[in-house]
Design a protein around this motif. Structure first.
Motif, PDB file in Angstrom:
ATOM      1  N   GLU A 115       0.827  -1.213   0.000  1.00 59.08           N
ATOM      2  CA  GLU A 115       0.000   0.000   0.000  1.00 59.08           C
ATOM      3  C   GLU A 115       0.862   1.264   0.000  1.00 59.08           C
ATOM      4  O   GLU A 115       0.559   2.220  -0.739  1.00 59.08           O
ATOM      5  CB  GLU A 115      -0.942  -0.014   1.200  1.00 59.08           C
ATOM      6  N   ARG A 145      -7.367  -4.995  -5.808  1.00 60.18           N
ATOM      7  CA  ARG A 145      -7.516  -4.110  -4.635  1.00 60.18           C
ATOM      8  C   ARG A 145      -6.516  -2.957  -4.700  1.00 60.18           C
ATOM      9  O   ARG A 145      -6.851  -1.817  -4.321  1.00 60.18           O
ATOM     10  CB  ARG A 145      -7.330  -4.909  -3.343  1.00 60.18           C
ATOM     11  N   GLY A 150      -9.635  -0.108  -0.875  1.00 58.68           N
ATOM     12  CA  GLY A 150     -10.420  -0.908   0.053  1.00 58.68           C
ATOM     13  C   GLY A 150      -9.555  -1.773   0.939  1.00 58.68           C
ATOM     14  O   GLY A 150      -8.334  -1.844   0.779  1.00 58.68           O
ATOM     15  N   CYS A 151     -10.183  -2.441   1.879  1.00 61.15           N
ATOM     16  CA  CYS A 151      -9.467  -3.207   2.899  1.00 61.15           C
ATOM     17  C   CYS A 151      -9.863  -4.680   2.917  1.00 61.15           C
ATOM     18  O   CYS A 151      -9.695  -5.367   3.934  1.00 61.15           O
ATOM     19  CB  CYS A 151      -9.711  -2.587   4.272  1.00 61.15           C
ATOM     20  N   CYS A 160      -4.671  -2.279   5.262  1.00 58.05           N
ATOM     21  CA  CYS A 160      -5.077  -1.014   5.914  1.00 58.05           C
ATOM     22  C   CYS A 160      -4.620  -0.942   7.365  1.00 58.05           C
ATOM     23  O   CYS A 160      -5.365  -0.487   8.233  1.00 58.05           O
ATOM     24  CB  CYS A 160      -6.578  -0.816   5.809  1.00 58.05           C
ATOM     25  N   GLU A 163      -3.606   3.040   7.665  1.00 60.83           N
ATOM     26  CA  GLU A 163      -4.574   4.004   7.152  1.00 60.83           C
ATOM     27  C   GLU A 163      -5.489   3.316   6.154  1.00 60.83           C
ATOM     28  O   GLU A 163      -5.174   2.252   5.635  1.00 60.83           O
ATOM     29  CB  GLU A 163      -3.856   5.176   6.465  1.00 60.83           C
ATOM     30  N   GLN A 164      -6.638   3.929   5.919  1.00 57.57           N
ATOM     31  CA  GLN A 164      -7.517   3.432   4.867  1.00 57.57           C
ATOM     32  C   GLN A 164      -6.801   3.537   3.524  1.00 57.57           C
ATOM     33  O   GLN A 164      -6.097   4.512   3.262  1.00 57.57           O
ATOM     34  CB  GLN A 164      -8.817   4.238   4.827  1.00 57.57           C
ATOM     35  N   ALA A 166      -6.892   3.912  -0.412  1.00 55.58           N
ATOM     36  CA  ALA A 166      -7.783   4.424  -1.457  1.00 55.58           C
ATOM     37  C   ALA A 166      -7.500   3.823  -2.827  1.00 55.58           C
ATOM     38  O   ALA A 166      -8.309   3.981  -3.745  1.00 55.58           O
ATOM     39  CB  ALA A 166      -7.666   5.944  -1.541  1.00 55.58           C
TER      40      ALA A 166
END
Length: 588
Positions: A115, A145, A150-151, A160, A163-164, A166
Motif C-alpha cells: 500500500e 484491490r 479498500g481493505c 489497511c 490508514e484506509q 484508497a
C-alpha cells in the motif's frame, strides 16, 4: 485464450477493443502561426519493487578519464524530485511505468501489502503502468484491490494497518492478460491528449505483461488467467489506437533485454534478450517501447524491417535509481512524430557505507533533494516497521553473496545456505534433499562487522513469503528437474542444492543430457528409488519452468522459507557460510 499465431487476430481485436480505455476527443486543427515542432515528455520508470527508501546501491558511470564512479541512487522522495524536475522541463508530460512496481519489495512496503508503494507512486504522479509478473505475487484479486482500494483481505497479512487504502490513482494496463470470459484483467490501452500550440496531440499507450508470467508466479495466484503473445497483442491494438486519434503509440511492456554497457546507464551496445524477438515481430506503427523485467538500463534505437523509422527502446534499471527522460517531437501541421530521444537520469540520493567503502555524492550526476511530502509519507511506514527491520536473527561467518552477473544463473554461497536451512527445517518431516531457485534470491546477505544479521536483511533476500513443501520424487525425476534448469527450452538456472547433494554438468552436451554426475551423501542417486525433497511452493508448483516438480507426490506444507532461514542462523552461535562448489560445470 492464449494467442499463438496471427491467424487468431480478428477474434483478438474484437475482444480487446471492449477493454480499451475510453479515448479522449482530439482537435486536429493546428492553431494559427504554429510552425515549430511540438514536444511531449514521457517520464518512465520500471521495476520499482516498493523501494521506498534508498536501496543503498550505486549506479556506475565512467568518467572522461575512464575511471568508474558509483553514484548513490534511489528512494521514493528523491525519485519524486527527479520526476518533478523533468515535468518542469516538459510542460506537456506524462509519467508511465513498465511493471513490477510492487512485489519483492522493501520490508516497509511489503509488510503493508505494498500500500505505501502505491501511495508513494500516487504522490509522484504516475499515470499508466503495465502489469508485471511481481504484481501478481499475492494473486490477481489483491492486485485489483491495489487498483481500486479498500481493505478486503486476500492474503495472510491484514490490509489497511496504518490508514484506509484508497487505491492507485494511476491506471494498470494489461492488454495480454485475459480472464476466462475473454475480457482483459485491466484495460488494454490508454490515451492522453495534450493541448499544444499546434492543437491537441494524443499519445496512446499499450500496456502488457510478459507471456511467461505463468512460469514466474505461483499458479494459484493466476487461477483463471491466461497470457497472450506479446507481439501479436501489440500488432492487434496499434491500428485501433491510431484510429482513435493517437499521433504516437508507446508500448509499456514488462519484458526486456541486457547490454554490454555496464558503466553507461543509457548505453545500448550488444543488446540481447527476450525483448528482441518481440520487437522483430512488430508490424509497424510503434514509436517507443518502455521495457523492464531484466533490471538493466539502456536507451536504444532499434530498427525492424516493418518500420521505416527505428523504435526507441528504453529501460530505467531497478529500484527507482534511474528515471528515463523521453522526448517526442511532432510536426505542428501533420502531428506526425518527427523526432524522438531518450536519456536515463540518475536519481542521485544520499551517501551510504558499502562493503568497499563509502559511496559519496558526486558532481558527475545531477543531485536531488528529497521531496518533503513524499519523505514524510515514507517515514511514517519506515518508522512503524523499524523495530522489525533491525531485529537481530543470528550471526554469519562472513558475507553470503548472491552470484554475480557472470554466474547469476547459479545459487552461489547464499543459495547453498538457503537450501541448507530448508533441509534443516524439514528433516523432521522426512526430508532428505532440498533445492532452491537462484532467481528467487533477491540480494546478497552481508553481515555487520561483528557478523550479526537482521530480519530486515533476511527479508530483502527472500521477500516472497513462500511456503516450504516436502514432496516425494524418484531419483529419475530429481535428475530431470535439474536438467530442466540446464536445457535450451527456457531460461537457464542451476538449482542450488543442500550440502549432501552434488552434481556436475557439461553445457557442451545436447540439451536434456547435460547432467554428468549426481550423488547423495557421496553415492550415485538411484533413479528408481524415492526421496523426500524440499523446495519452496513456487518451485513445487512448476515456477521458473521447473515442470518436473509438479509431478511429485505426497506434498506437505512446512512453514515459510524466511522462518527456516532465521531458525538456521539462530541454531548456532555463528553459522558458517558454505564455501564449497555443489554444482560444478565441467565443460561447455
Amino acid at each position: 485464450m492464449i494467442l499463438q499465431t496471427k491467424r487468431g487476430l480478428p477474434l483478438l481485436i474484437a475482444s480487446l477493443l471492449a477493454a480499451c480505455a475510453t479515448p479522449q476527443g482530439s482537435d486536429r486543427t493546428p492553431r494559427s502561426g504554429a510552425a515549430a515542432p511540438v514536444s511531449v515528455g514521457i517520464i518512465a520508470i520500471n521495476d520499482f519493487h516498493g523501494a521506498l527508501e534508498p536501496p543503498k546501491q550505486a549506479v556506475n558511470i565512467r568518467g572522461a578519464d575512464g575511471s568508474i564512479t558509483g553514484v548513490p541512487a534511489g528512494g521514493a522522495a528523491w525519485l519524486a524530485s527527479a520526476v518533478d524536475q523533468l515535468k518542469t522541463k516538459h510542460p506537456n508530460n506524462v509519467v508511465v511505468a513498465a511493471g513490477d512496481l510492487t512485489g519483492a519489495s522493501q520490508l516497509a512496503s511489503s509488510l503493508y501489502l505494498d500500500e505505501p508503494a502505491v501511495g508513494a507512486l500516487n504522490r509522484i504522479g504516475l499515470e499508466f503502468n503495465a502489469v508485471g509478473n511481481h504484481e501478481f505475487d499475492r494473486g490477481w484479486s489483491e492486485l485489483l484491490r491495489l487498483q481500486n482500494g479498500g481493505c478486503e483481505k486476500h492474503t495472510r497479512r491484514q490490509p489497511c494497518r496504518l490508514e484506509q487504502f484508497a487505491g492507485a490513482n494511476y491506471k494498470y494496463l494489461a492488454a495480454s492478460t485475459r480472464k476466462e470470459d475473454g475480457s482483459t484483467l485491466f484495460p488494454a490501452t490508454g490515451l492522453k491528449t495534450f493541448n499544444t500550440s499546434a492543437g491537441e496531440i494524443a499519445v496512446g499507450f499499450i500496456g502488457l505483461s510478459l507471456r511467461t508470467v505463468p512460469a514466474l508466479v505461483s499458479p494459484e495466484a493466476l487461477k483463471g488467467l491466461s497470457f497472450a503473445d506479446e507481439a501479436a497483442t501489440i500488432n492487434a491494438l496499434v491500428p485501433r489506437l491510431r484510429a482513435e486519434g493517437a499521433d504516437a503509440v508507446v508500448v509499456l511492456i514488462h519484458q526486456g533485454g541486457k547490454t554490454e554497457a555496464t558503466e553507461d546507464p543509457s548505453g545500448c551496445e550488444g543488446l540481447a534478450g527476450d525483448i528482441v524477438p518481440i520487437l522483430d515481430s512488430l508490424e509497424g506503427g510503434v514509436d517507443v517501447v518502455v521495457s523492464g523485467h531484466t533490471h538493466w538500463a539502456y536507451t536504444c534505437e532499434y530498427r525492424t524491417s516493418a518500420s521505416a523509422k527505428p523504435i526507441l527502446l528504453t529501460s530505467a534499471g531497478v529500484y527507482g535509481k534511474l528515471v528515463t527522460d523521453i522526448t517526442l517531437s511532432f510536426d505542428p501541421a501533420t502531428h506526425a512524430v518527427i523526432g524522438k530521444k531518450a536519456q536515463n537520469v540518475i536519481v542521485q540520493s544520499q551517501p551510504y557505507d558499502a562493503g568497499r567503502g563509502r559511496i559519496e555524492n558526486t558532481d558527475l550526476a545531477p543531485r536531488f533533494a528529497p521531496k518533503p511530502s513524499v519523505a514524510t509519507y515514507v517515514k511514517r511506514y519506515a518508522d512503524d516497521v523499524a523495530g522489525e527491520i533491525s531485529r537481530p536473527v543470528g550471526k554469519l561467518s562472513g558475507p553470503a553473496p548472491k552470484s554475480d552477473s557472470s554466474e547469476s544463473w547459479t545459487g552461489g554461497p547464499l543459495g547453498n545456505l538457503i537450501a541448507d536451512s530448508q533441509l534443516g527445517a524439514t528433516k523432521a518431516l522426512g526430508a532428505q534433499i532440498a533445492f532452491t531457485n537462484p532467481f528467487g534470491v533477491r540480494t546478497s546477505l552481508t553481515p555487520a562487522p561483528d557478523g550479526s544479521v537482521t530480519f530486515g536483511q533476511l527479508y530483502a533476500v527472500q521477500p516472497f513469503n513462500n511456503e516450504l513443501v516436502v514432496q516425494t520424487m524418484t531419483g529419475a525425476q530429481i535428475r530431470a528437474a535439474i536438467e530442466e534448469g540446464l536445457d535450451d527450452a527456457d531460461v537457464k538456472q542451476v538449482l542450488a542444492p543442500s550440502a549432501n547433494l552434488r552434481f556436475s554438468f557439461d553445457m557442451g552436451r545436447p540439451s536434456g543430457q547435460r547432467l554428468v554426475s549426481l550423488t547423495l551423501d557421496g553415492k550415485p542417486l538411484d533413479p528408481r528409488a524415492t526421496y523426500r525433497v524440499t523446495t519452496n511452493n513456487f518451485l513445487s508448483e512448476g515456477g521458473d519452468f521447473f515442470a518436473e516438480f509438479t509431478k511429485a507426490t505426497d506434498k506437505v506444507r512446512a512453514g515459510l522459507d524466511i522462518d527456516a532461514l532465521e531458525a538456521w542462523l539462530t541454531a548456532v552461535p555463528v553459522r558458517k557460510v558454505p564455501d564449497e562448489k555443489r554444482a560444478v560445470q565441467i565443460g561447455g
